[in-house]
Motif scaffolding. Structure first.
Motif, PDB file in Angstrom:
ATOM      1  N   GLU A   4       0.874  -1.155  -0.057  1.00  0.00           N
ATOM      2  CA  GLU A   4      -0.096  -0.102   0.053  1.00  0.00           C
ATOM      3  C   GLU A   4       0.775   1.399  -0.050  1.00  0.00           C
ATOM      4  N   LYS A   6       1.881   4.959   0.990  1.00  0.00           N
ATOM      5  CA  LYS A   6       1.470   5.744   1.901  1.00  0.00           C
ATOM      6  C   LYS A   6       1.405   7.016   1.501  1.00  0.00           C
ATOM      7  N   PRO A   7       0.336   7.955   2.019  1.00  0.00           N
ATOM      8  CA  PRO A   7       0.342   9.393   1.202  1.00  0.00           C
ATOM      9  C   PRO A   7       1.593  10.117   1.325  1.00  0.00           C
ATOM     10  N   ARG A  68       1.766   6.432  -9.821  1.00  0.00           N
ATOM     11  CA  ARG A  68       1.621   5.806  -8.360  1.00  0.00           C
ATOM     12  C   ARG A  68       2.409   4.433  -8.105  1.00  0.00           C
ATOM     13  N   ILE A  82       7.814   6.858   4.165  1.00  0.00           N
ATOM     14  CA  ILE A  82       6.970   7.865   3.627  1.00  0.00           C
ATOM     15  C   ILE A  82       7.932   8.730   2.716  1.00  0.00           C
ATOM     16  N   ARG A  98      -2.238  16.871  -7.973  1.00  0.00           N
ATOM     17  CA  ARG A  98      -3.289  16.535  -7.023  1.00  0.00           C
ATOM     18  C   ARG A  98      -4.447  15.375  -7.550  1.00  0.00           C
ATOM     19  N   PHE A 101      -2.416  12.208  -6.744  1.00  0.00           N
ATOM     20  CA  PHE A 101      -2.163  11.873  -5.440  1.00  0.00           C
ATOM     21  C   PHE A 101      -3.106  12.736  -4.454  1.00  0.00           C
ATOM     22  N   GLU A 103      -4.640  12.104  -1.806  1.00  0.00           N
ATOM     23  CA  GLU A 103      -4.472  11.769  -0.367  1.00  0.00           C
ATOM     24  C   GLU A 103      -3.169  12.613   0.276  1.00  0.00           C
ATOM     25  N   ALA A 104      -2.121  13.148  -0.597  1.00  0.00           N
ATOM     26  CA  ALA A 104      -0.822  13.669  -0.498  1.00  0.00           C
ATOM     27  C   ALA A 104      -1.018  14.886   0.650  1.00  0.00           C
ATOM     28  N   HIS A 105       0.030  14.934   1.544  1.00  0.00           N
ATOM     29  CA  HIS A 105       0.197  16.061   2.345  1.00  0.00           C
ATOM     30  C   HIS A 105       1.208  17.047   1.549  1.00  0.00           C
ATOM     31  N   GLN A 212      -5.754  21.628   3.547  1.00  0.00           N
ATOM     32  CA  GLN A 212      -4.864  20.675   2.705  1.00  0.00           C
ATOM     33  C   GLN A 212      -3.439  20.904   2.212  1.00  0.00           C
ATOM     34  N   CYS A 236       2.069  16.924   8.163  1.00  0.00           N
ATOM     35  CA  CYS A 236       2.224  15.503   7.637  1.00  0.00           C
ATOM     36  C   CYS A 236       2.104  14.505   8.362  1.00  0.00           C
TER      37      CYS A 236
END
Length: 310
Positions: A4, A6-7, A68, A82, A98, A101, A103-105, A212, A236
């Motif tokens: 998986e 990670k953001p 991704r 990360i 965006r 991703f 879900e990104a920080h 965001q 983050c």
């Protein structure tokens, strides 16, 4: 090993705006690994495009899946940490990034454009190094390598054979930059690189939900790096550590905010019309010595309206 993604932590910011420093500091955290400027990866949607402005429609299912997957592979190869990533060209591709991703920080850093112009004027004189080219080719599909070889050969031809002082193009390629290079002086084009990127980023960032994106100014960060680093960690989902604080104190310097002074004031005064609106937006004032270089203004004419400068 987790399958998986990670953001990731994604840094937006113009060239020479402190993104490298931020990336180095964030990647000093034990849970984070740095992914440095995978330029060709972001261009996967259309590597032959003559500008860097991509939007969410360019991020189709194939593009999202490919980029991704490359991030996931890199994460798995580096202890499942990360990823913190920065590619300055992406200041013109914020909706595209965006969409890939969501879900990104996200972090966005801005720096005084006079410092930007001072730094990029030197970069316009430097062809890509072999080390940088090898790094970029690492993320380049074999079927797209010819796009980058063409750019590399053009750079080398201009510098090594034709002995030109400046490269044919460097930095953020806003729409129309090739035409501007034919009719404008290079200082104007460099100023426009900053202002066009800044204004587009503001329009794109306005579409994000509150919270965001964490915004920073380089000058504020270097004056109080610990408190800003604490904000970054909280944004983050990271824990600020004593070792990270020590690294921040050792690495952050405050002596690089007046680099623009290597230019004569009258040179910079000529590009203020390109910069003024975005300077005002970000709270940057026109230094007195630059205002003095314009005969139409008195020595105390530091705060001027956009209309005055146009």
């Amino acid at each position: 090993m987790s399958g998986e993604l990670k953001p990731p932590i994604i840094l937006f910011g113009n060239f020479r705006s402190g993104t490298t420093l931020l990336q180095q500091l964030i990647s000093a955290h034990p849970d984070v690994v740095s992914l440095y400027e995978p330029v060709s990866l972001w261009l996967y949607a259309e590597p032959g495009r003559n500008h860097d402005e991509f939007d969410e429609q360019d991020a189709n299912a194939k593009v999202r899946r490919y980029i991704r997957n490359e991030f996931l592979k890199y994460q798995q190869q580096h202890g499942n940490r990360i990823i913190v990533e920065k590619t300055p060209h992406n200041i013109l591709r914020i909706p595209y990034v965006r969409a890939i991703f969501p879900e990104a920080h996200f972090l966005y850093i801005v720096r005084n454009p006079l410092s930007f112009v001072s730094s990029v004027e030197l970069k316009w004189q430097q062809p890509a190094t072999r080390k940088r080219i090898i790094k970029r080719l690492k993320f380049t599909p074999i079927t797209q390598i010819h796009h980058y070889l063409k750019r590399f050969i053009s750079q080398q031809w201009n510098k090594r054979i034709l002995r030109r002082k400046y490269l044919s193009i460097w930095g953020p390629r806003y729409k129309g930059i090739q035409e501007d290079l034919k009719k404008e002086d290079l200082m104007t084009v460099m100023a426009r690189q900053w202002s066009r990127s800044s204004s587009k980023a503001e329009r794109d960032l306005a579409l994000f939900e509150d919270g965001q994106v964490l915004r920073l100014r380089y000058e504020d960060f270097v004056q109080d790096p610990i408190s800003h680093m604490e904000r970054i960690c909280a944004h983050c989902g990271l824990q600020m550590t004593d070792d990270l604080a020590k690294t921040v104190r050792e690495m952050v310097k405050t002596d690089r905010t007046l680099k623009w002074q290597r230019f004569e004031p009258h040179v910079l005064a000529q590009i203020i019309p390109e910069l003024y609106e975005e300077m005002e937006r970000h709270g940057y004032e026109i230094p007195a010595e630059i205002a003095q270089a314009v005969p139409a203004y008195r020595s105390d004419a530091v705060t001027l309206t956009g209309t005055d400068w146009r």
